[in-house]
Design a protein around this motif. Structure first.
Motif, PDB file in Angstrom:
ATOM      1  N   SER A 109      -7.705   4.749   6.134  1.00 51.97           N
ATOM      2  CA  SER A 109      -6.343   5.256   5.966  1.00 51.97           C
ATOM      3  C   SER A 109      -5.382   4.581   6.941  1.00 51.97           C
ATOM      4  O   SER A 109      -4.283   4.155   6.562  1.00 51.97           O
TER       5      SER A 109
ATOM      6  N   ILE B  63      -4.865   0.798   5.983  1.00 50.86           N
ATOM      7  CA  ILE B  63      -3.958   0.630   4.840  1.00 50.86           C
ATOM      8  C   ILE B  63      -2.504   0.774   5.302  1.00 50.86           C
ATOM      9  O   ILE B  63      -1.639  -0.054   4.979  1.00 50.86           O
TER      10      ILE B  63
ATOM     11  N   ARG C 277      -1.362  -2.124   7.426  1.00 53.90           N
ATOM     12  CA  ARG C 277      -1.292  -3.424   6.766  1.00 53.90           C
ATOM     13  C   ARG C 277      -0.161  -3.503   5.747  1.00 53.90           C
ATOM     14  O   ARG C 277       0.532  -4.525   5.663  1.00 53.90           O
ATOM     15  N   PHE C 278       0.056  -2.451   4.984  1.00 52.05           N
ATOM     16  CA  PHE C 278       0.921  -2.579   3.811  1.00 52.05           C
ATOM     17  C   PHE C 278       2.283  -1.907   3.947  1.00 52.05           C
ATOM     18  O   PHE C 278       3.117  -2.066   3.053  1.00 52.05           O
TER      19      PHE C 278
ATOM     20  N   PHE D  21     -11.436   0.551   1.251  1.00 57.90           N
ATOM     21  CA  PHE D  21     -10.178  -0.131   1.549  1.00 57.90           C
ATOM     22  C   PHE D  21      -9.630  -0.816   0.296  1.00 57.90           C
ATOM     23  O   PHE D  21      -8.435  -0.700  -0.014  1.00 57.90           O
TER      24      PHE D  21
ATOM     25  N   ALA E 181      -8.234   1.719  -2.118  1.00 61.20           N
ATOM     26  CA  ALA E 181      -6.935   2.239  -1.671  1.00 61.20           C
ATOM     27  C   ALA E 181      -5.829   1.203  -1.844  1.00 61.20           C
ATOM     28  O   ALA E 181      -4.705   1.535  -2.234  1.00 61.20           O
ATOM     29  N   ALA E 182      -6.138  -0.066  -1.560  1.00 60.75           N
ATOM     30  CA  ALA E 182      -5.137  -1.125  -1.724  1.00 60.75           C
ATOM     31  C   ALA E 182      -4.769  -1.309  -3.192  1.00 60.75           C
ATOM     32  O   ALA E 182      -3.599  -1.521  -3.533  1.00 60.75           O
TER      33      ALA E 182
ATOM     34  N   LEU F  73      -2.161   1.222  -4.522  1.00 61.49           N
ATOM     35  CA  LEU F  73      -0.793   1.215  -4.016  1.00 61.49           C
ATOM     36  C   LEU F  73       0.181   0.907  -5.150  1.00 61.49           C
ATOM     37  O   LEU F  73      -0.040  -0.014  -5.947  1.00 61.49           O
TER      38      LEU F  73
ATOM     39  N   PRO G 178      -1.094  -6.607  -3.421  1.00 59.95           N
ATOM     40  CA  PRO G 178      -2.034  -6.706  -2.305  1.00 59.95           C
ATOM     41  C   PRO G 178      -3.193  -7.663  -2.590  1.00 59.95           C
ATOM     42  O   PRO G 178      -3.715  -7.731  -3.711  1.00 59.95           O
TER      43      PRO G 178
END
Length: 488
Positions: free
Chosen positions: A277, A280, A283-284, A311, A314-315, A318, A375
């Motif tokens: 969490s 992410i 990073r984003f 990860f 989750a990416a 987005l 991503p």
């Protein structure tokens, strides 16, 4: 003066703010582009050396009267500016999104941050202090006082145009300096909005001046001008080096917050869900355009597969969309920035990276206009890979497996940058060792990024000199004077 921001979609021509007035000052104009759709949202003056000279002269004339005011009076005006920004939050958030591209929810957060920076600076007014030191001589004491520098040049980056302006001008003004602010040429509107509100609050002419134009022209002249005393800049390491060279001729005080290449270390005993969490978010957020971003992940082999699976999931989830609506990712700030990030991705793959999530530039359908990227998640086995050594500044996450804590530390420190670093572990020993072993100015241990105004945001190595925030940052806007006073 016309509003700095008209109705979105309306092209408005703006003016620079010098010596308490808005005027074109005989400058050509340049377009300000909305990165979400490439529409022109405004035009601003393309300033030159003559405008830099006029702004510095105005700030120089205003300095004596402004610095003579009690600090609490200066702070009251800065607090008034904070309240004006708070009252205008909706308009300012829309402005930030229109010129920079971050999602509106993150733009609102930036407005809140600007208010917080200014309010915290105002709180420092009653903390400006000095020292009396015992002398070696009879009937004598040694006094150490703090004084403002004079004219401060504030140069800001495009990723947080409003917050970075507030972060610099707040403490500079409360300390008694006058300011010439130059926002980045891509995102000049936030600085002009600050000027508009400062004018409404009633700042004396020349105390705050806001210019627009190109850094190599206007910024260069501001840095080299004989009447500027302190340069505070947030931006690229390349630009920081140029400023350092120029300022060296007159031995000016320089404070630089530059690039970063933050390692994100996840050990085998960590809470993997919490680490994912945080990784992410780090990073984003802002499409990866934050100097403290998670730039390279070092994952202990025992949890690497588990971490990467979560990860990547989750990416992939987005959302990418209209930044004026709720979404996770808006566009990159410019086509040049998209190209730069895409080139790093390709070089990393050529150098052996494995692609876990294929992203990159988006050019079809709803994203046919604008500077969009989805991503990308890579994995490498060589710490010398381009994605592990060059600042990506975009929605690209790169991972590498490590055998143990010592190897993770060694790889993390294998960089010329030294801004931020992350560590996730349940080991108290590792948490206690990290500050002495990680060669970075800012550490996030078992949490994501986001510095506090009462902390100290500072980089080591190619990430800069000096710093911002808190008592240490405020003190950087004051110079010291020592007086030996003998009364007999």
């Amino acid at each position: 003066m016309r509003s700095v921001v008209g109705e979105l979609g309306q092209v408005v021509r703006h003016s620079m703010f010098i010596d308490g007035r808005f005027a074109d000052f005989d400058a050509d104009t340049v377009d300000v582009e909305n990165p979400a759709n490439e529409e022109i949202v405004a035009q601003v003056p393309d300033g030159g050396a003559m405008h830099a000279d006029a702004a510095v002269e105005a700030a120089r004339r205003a300095f004596c009267a402004w610095s003579a005011r009690p600090a609490i009076e200066r702070a009251q005006m800065v607090r008034g500016l904070a309240e004006a920004i708070r009252a205008d939050a909706a308009r300012l958030a829309a402005l930030i999104t229109a010129e920079q591209g971050k999602p509106i929810s993150q733009a609102r957060g930036e407005v809140d941050a600007a208010v917080t920076f200014l309010c915290h600076a105002a709180e420092e007014a009653r903390r400006i202090s000095g020292d009396i030191v015992a002398s070696d001589n009879r009937s004598e004491e040694i006094q150490i006082r703090r004084h403002p520098y004079g004219v401060v040049v504030a140069l800001t980056a495009w990723n947080y145009p409003l917050a970075l302006a507030a972060r610099k001008i707040g403490p500079a003004l409360v300390a008694g300096n006058t300011v010439v602010l130059l926002g980045h040429e891509i995102t000049p509107l936030s600085g002009l909005a600050v000027a508009e509100l400062a004018d409404k609050v009633g700042f004396p002419p020349g105390v705050l001046n806001v210019l627009t134009g190109k850094g190599p022209v206007v910024g260069q002249r501001l840095v080299e001008h004989p009447d500027t005393s302190l340069i505070t800049m947030t931006g690229s390491t390349r630009a920081g080096k140029e400023i350092f060279r120029t300022a060296a001729d007159r031995i000016k005080v320089v404070r630089l917050e530059l690039g970063g290449k933050a390692p994100f270390i996840v050990m085998e005993d960590s809470d993997v869900d919490a680490a994912v969490s945080a990784a992410i978010a780090a990073r984003f957020a802002n499409c990866g355009q934050i100097c403290t971003c998670n730039e390279r992940m070092y994952l202990h082999r025992d949890i690497a597969d588990q971490f990467l699976e979560k990860f990547v999931s989750a990416a992939r989830a987005l959302s990418i969309g209209d930044p004026m609506e709720d979404c996770d990712l808006g566009p990159k700030v410019s086509k040049v920035e998209v190209t730069k990030v895409a080139e790093i991705i390709q070089r990393s793959i050529v150098e052996g990276a494995t692609v876990h999530l294929e992203g990159g530039p988006l050019t079809d359908g709803a994203h046919g206009k604008g500077h969009w990227m989805s991503p990308t998640v890579l994995e490498v086995s060589d710490n010398g890979n381009a994605a592990m050594q060059e600042e990506v500044f975009g929605p690209v996450a790169t991972a590498m497996r490590v055998d143990d804590f010592d190897q993770a530390i060694a790889f993390a420190n294998d960089t010329s940058f030294g801004l931020s670093a992350y560590l996730f572990t349940a080991s108290h020993r590792r948490l206690m060792e990290a500050p002495s072993r990680l060669k970075f100015g800012e550490l996030y241990l078992n949490r994501s990024n986001g510095e506090a105004v009462q902390g100290f945001h500072t980089g080591w190595g190619l990430s800069g000199v000096g710093g911002e925030d808190g008592a240490y940052g405020f003190d950087g806007y004051l110079r010291k004077q020592t007086t030996y006073m003998k009364w007999e």
